[in-house]
Design an enzyme around this catalytic site. Structure first.
Site, PDB file in Angstrom:
ATOM      1  N   ASP A 206       0.838  -1.219   0.000  1.00  0.00           N
ATOM      2  CA  ASP A 206       0.000   0.000   0.000  1.00  0.00           C
ATOM      3  C   ASP A 206       0.867   1.260   0.000  1.00  0.00           C
ATOM      4  O   ASP A 206       1.691   1.439   0.891  1.00  0.00           O
ATOM      5  CB  ASP A 206      -0.893  -0.050   1.253  1.00  0.00           C
ATOM      6  N   HIS A 245     -16.907   3.425   8.392  1.00  0.00           N
ATOM      7  CA  HIS A 245     -15.869   3.623   9.414  1.00  0.00           C
ATOM      8  C   HIS A 245     -16.433   3.275  10.788  1.00  0.00           C
ATOM      9  O   HIS A 245     -16.661   4.133  11.642  1.00  0.00           O
ATOM     10  CB  HIS A 245     -15.327   5.047   9.380  1.00  0.00           C
ATOM     11  N   HIS A 378      -4.191   4.599   6.196  1.00  0.00           N
ATOM     12  CA  HIS A 378      -3.085   4.011   5.435  1.00  0.00           C
ATOM     13  C   HIS A 378      -1.757   4.248   6.140  1.00  0.00           C
ATOM     14  O   HIS A 378      -1.474   5.363   6.577  1.00  0.00           O
ATOM     15  CB  HIS A 378      -3.034   4.622   4.038  1.00  0.00           C
TER      16      HIS A 378
END
EC number: 3.1.-.-
Lengths: 562, 562
Positions: A206, A245, A378
């Protein structure tokens, strides 16, 4: 770096018998539309199949898919599609893929499958699913798979290790390494360590935050800012967040409960997803806290919390409609809006517009720009480096990111000791062959953008968008020319109809001479059937307008015989 | 707060004899288009006259002006226009104002007047100018003016104090308080202190960064990042920046000189502005460093620095053209691009696209996102609080900002002790009257957006833009209906011509029945002249398309008698 952008690539040659071919069909050079095909022994394993959301220069487009044409003739060879997690940019394209072959097995964690199943139900597709979990293994055709838990901004994410005779390939999926995750489900670094001891031949990693130095804060670090809102808000609290979320929403629910507030969900996807999350045990709501939002309309405003969609400024979502005064819930002075979400590049204008409208209504808007109410999903550079160092992959292919992110991630890999020519900067459609433990770019297949526009898939093209952009810049001018077929001259004064073009019709009348000239020239060349006359008139009137007004509207000429 | 948004405002009553009326015509609720009118004793003083740059939902628009209609009948009463500094959002509208009355005196600092004069020359206007400087005073009609130096992202900025019998009003203009400015010209806090001792009745204060806590770094704090670029770049260095950010460019020139590199300016506005800056002594270039960029094409690449426009992703500027491979300067592996500039909200997508294209070409791109190469030009909260505390204004009117910025700035003022109902949150066109030392909202005048589109001013309207947006979403469908006037029925099969609409013409043929029905209905109602038939057909075909395809193209019908 081994960079596909600076190479002249052609269609790849046949894959050697013991080789694996990795073909990213989306997600490189963009955030979204993630899809990677792994080929071994004549069989295909697909990892993720997401959508990309359009930008301003792609008006009228709903979502953008990966181009399936590289695998369209081989759908019967697909042994399954594995979904790393339940975000749209990883699962949104699945309905379109399954419409091409319905019985492709869909593999993923419990929550991921629940989210994709709900989406597929809207498309009237009942998928064949296989539920897996972190630590689990399975054999799928020639692929030996192992899954590892990863932490992300949606629960239940999984990385995947793919073992074949070609070697061991690991794909992280979207992930980060929150060391204090709300569900205590850590990214499984031990598994990454074991993969490393076994020997990772290629790591797909990623890249989204590879440019961001250091380490992310923990989701739990948002507690102070959320607490401040709940401690100080005098009237209603409206929270916007991504409808997926779950941990962010858990924190809001917990704060509401602690401060004696009720909670209601607003917005179709929020209500649906939170229903799934509660049913499956990913979201815990204390008894009595959750109520229907219509009941909250008559409740003491200091006891109200609304959790809604629209954190990215989506014009049809609940928050935008509240900002526009176009929702049952009317905001006023003293209300507090907590935008507990990221600010995805490209959405800034829409989000700022909403913040300003909410402010004008008198609301106190708490957002990423003025309080610590968001952490990314991330891994930052520091976390990525941990992964490289524990896995020590022989080769690395940065994925999930724009060109700058891929390059930054590649540089991190090099700093941890990955050989420079084993860092593979691919683009969408680049084929990477892993043969005898060495990964090399082998060619390029078709991987363009496929536009979903209304009920059509792939019908809108770059040419369509080019016309739309031209229309949006300067509008359209329709010219009606009644032409005497005997002489190919105007039989009447031409008519002009304009939309989005600012010069009045009368000012265009000077174009009549231009039309006569165009007709005469077309006649002289013998190019005088109706279509040829129409295109000659459109071209010359377009030039006339460009010369006169320095604007280039789309010109459509209609020729009718007198 | 005294909030214009929550009030029902009408045209203001006559201003009392000893009162001053302050009317912001732009710059409140937006970053740009700054313009404020001060009225006293029947005379008007204008401070700034800027443009706003269009957003994506305003396609085809070049710039947006303030609406001059509130002062159009009173242009003869204008005693002058004072420009706080030379940025487009404060001076860009001046040519359009002077076209309405050429001899309005233009007052400003030396650099500001040099920039506006260059711009006016392009419009073939020679302005009547009066040069002033920090610490200077002047009498202009009934207004006693005093100027104070302020530091900003362009040199030679000035705040203005306006004294009349109504009281003392101060406007900061755009400013910050770099304590180590490159030109050692500090924001004149001593003057602010003197104004405070005298008693400031109303302060108009820059709100842009009111939401940002603490203090800005100094311009000089960028030296390490710039130095790193010059120390490590192996080949060419291409720097993009605003063509007015002379201090930023000075730092780049100094670094280039220190590392033995030559410098060339690229881009029309960069070349022009740096010429002015050198001529007037605002930019110092050591002898031999500056060369024409064409000469640099054959120079050792490790000795080359190019300074160009396009830091905001403007598509026609040098940097975008380099990124698109559409410029004489061809970037390749090993080149370094330093984007030494801000990322103005709304421009992110364009900028990221360029960064990614440059990265694809192999360039190493250093930008705000991965290095400390930019500081803002606007005071953060900490600096604003210093100003409030030294000036202790009786009333505050936050200006230069979106709603959220104005509100945040107002809250800072309140925290320093300004009475809550003396914090005035106005909007564009809100009149604020200062009478007997008390400032209060008194009404509202017209202050809409005025669009410059090509050679037209004010001709493009919201309706034009609505049509363009609709065109961009779904394109245009032109229907040609040859109608028998005797029966008001179709004499031929209707023709459809589409642009930007994705459904083929044949699929529209089902619309023929819809057209016949529309014609019949129009005839029955006696609404059957050509225009009425055209609008009936357009309406019904539009509905048919919306029902069938869930898309709403612009439909233009052309009816021709058979």
């Amino acid at each position: 770096m081994h960079n596909a952008h600076t190479m002249n690539l052609t269609a790849p040659k046949q894959l050697p018998k013991n080789g694996m071919r990795i073909t990213p069909l989306g997600g490189l050079g963009e955030i979204g539309r993630n899809m990677t095909v792994f080929e071994f022994g004549g069989k295909l394993l697909i990892v993720d199949c997401g959508v990309l959301f359009p930008e301003e220069h792609q008006p009228g487009i709903d979502v953008i898919l990966a181009d399936f044409s590289a695998i369209r003739n081989r759908l019967q060879d697909v042994v399954g599609i594995f979904l790393t997690h339940g975000h749209e940019d990883h699962i949104g394209g699945v309905p379109y893929l399954l419409k091409e072959r319905r019985d492709i097995p869909v593999i993923g964690s419990k929550l991921t499958l629940a989210f994709i199943s709900a989406k597929l139900q809207e498309h009237r597709i009942k998928p064949k699913t296989i539920t897996v979990e972190g630590g689990g293994t399975m054999k799928l055709g020639p692929f030996e798979l192992e899954f590892a838990a990863v932490n992300h901004s949606i629960p239940d994410g999984l990385a995947i290790a793919i073992r074949t005779a070609a070697g061991l390939v690991v794909a992280t999926g979207d992930f980060k390494m929150d060391q204090f995750p709300l569900d205590n489900r850590l990214t499984d670094l031990r598994a990454f360590g074991r993969f490393g001891e076994e020997g990772v031949d290629l790591l797909l990693s990623d890249s989204t935050n590879a440019e961001v130095p250091g380490f992310l804060a923990s989701e739990r670090d948002l507690i102070p800012a959320i607490e401040t809102v709940f401690r100080t808000a005098p009237r209603r609290i409206i929270v916007s967040s991504f409808a997926s979320h779950i941990h962010r929403i858990q924190q809001v629910v917990d704060a509401a409960h602690a401060h004696g507030r009720k909670v209601a969900f607003v917005g179709r996807s929020m209500v649906r997803n939170m229903g799934i999350a509660v049913d499956l045990g990913y979201l815990t709501i204390p008894r009595g806290v959750l109520v229907d939002f219509k009941k909250l309309m008559n409740t003491d405003e200091s006891k109200v919390t609304l959790i809604c969609t629209g954190s990215q400024g989506e014009p049809m979502a609940a928050l935008a409609r509240m900002a526009n005064g176009d929702h049952q819930i009317r905001l006023t002075e003293g209300d507090t809006v907590l935008m507990a979400s990221s600010l995805i590049p490209g959405n800034e204008n829409a989000i700022y517009t909403i913040i300003n409208k909410l402010t004008d209504l008198g609301a106190n808007v708490v957002h990423k720009g003025n309080a610590k109410v968001h952490v990314s999903g991330h891994a930052s550079a520091g976390e990525l480096v941990y992964c490289y160092n524990i896995m020590k992959p022989r080769a690395v292919m940065p994925v999930h990111g724009e060109a700058k992110h891929l390059r930054a991630n590649g540089q991190l890999a090099i700093r941890t000791g990955v050989a420079e020519n084993n860092v593979i900067i691919a683009k969408d459609g680049t084929t990477v062959d892993l043969v005898d433990g060495v990964a090399r770019i082998s060619g390029q297949v078709s991987a363009g953008l496929v536009f979903v526009d209304g009920q059509t898939v792939g019908r809108a093209t770059e040419e369509t968008l080019g016309a739309r952009r031209q229309l949006s810049e300067a509008g359209v001018v329709v010219v009606l020319a009644i032409v005497d077929p005997a002489t190919t001259t105007l039989a009447e004064v031409p008519e002009f109809i304009t939309r989005g073009f600012i010069h009045d019709v009368p000012t265009l009348d000077g174009a009549a001479g231009v039309i006569e000239k165009a007709l005469a020239a077309a006649k002289k060349q013998g190019r005088d059937d109706v279509e040829q006359l129409e295109s000659a008139i459109a071209r010359e009137v377009g030039r006339h307008i460009a010369r006169t007004y320095r604007r280039e509207p789309v010109v459509v000429a209609v020729v009718v015989d007198a």
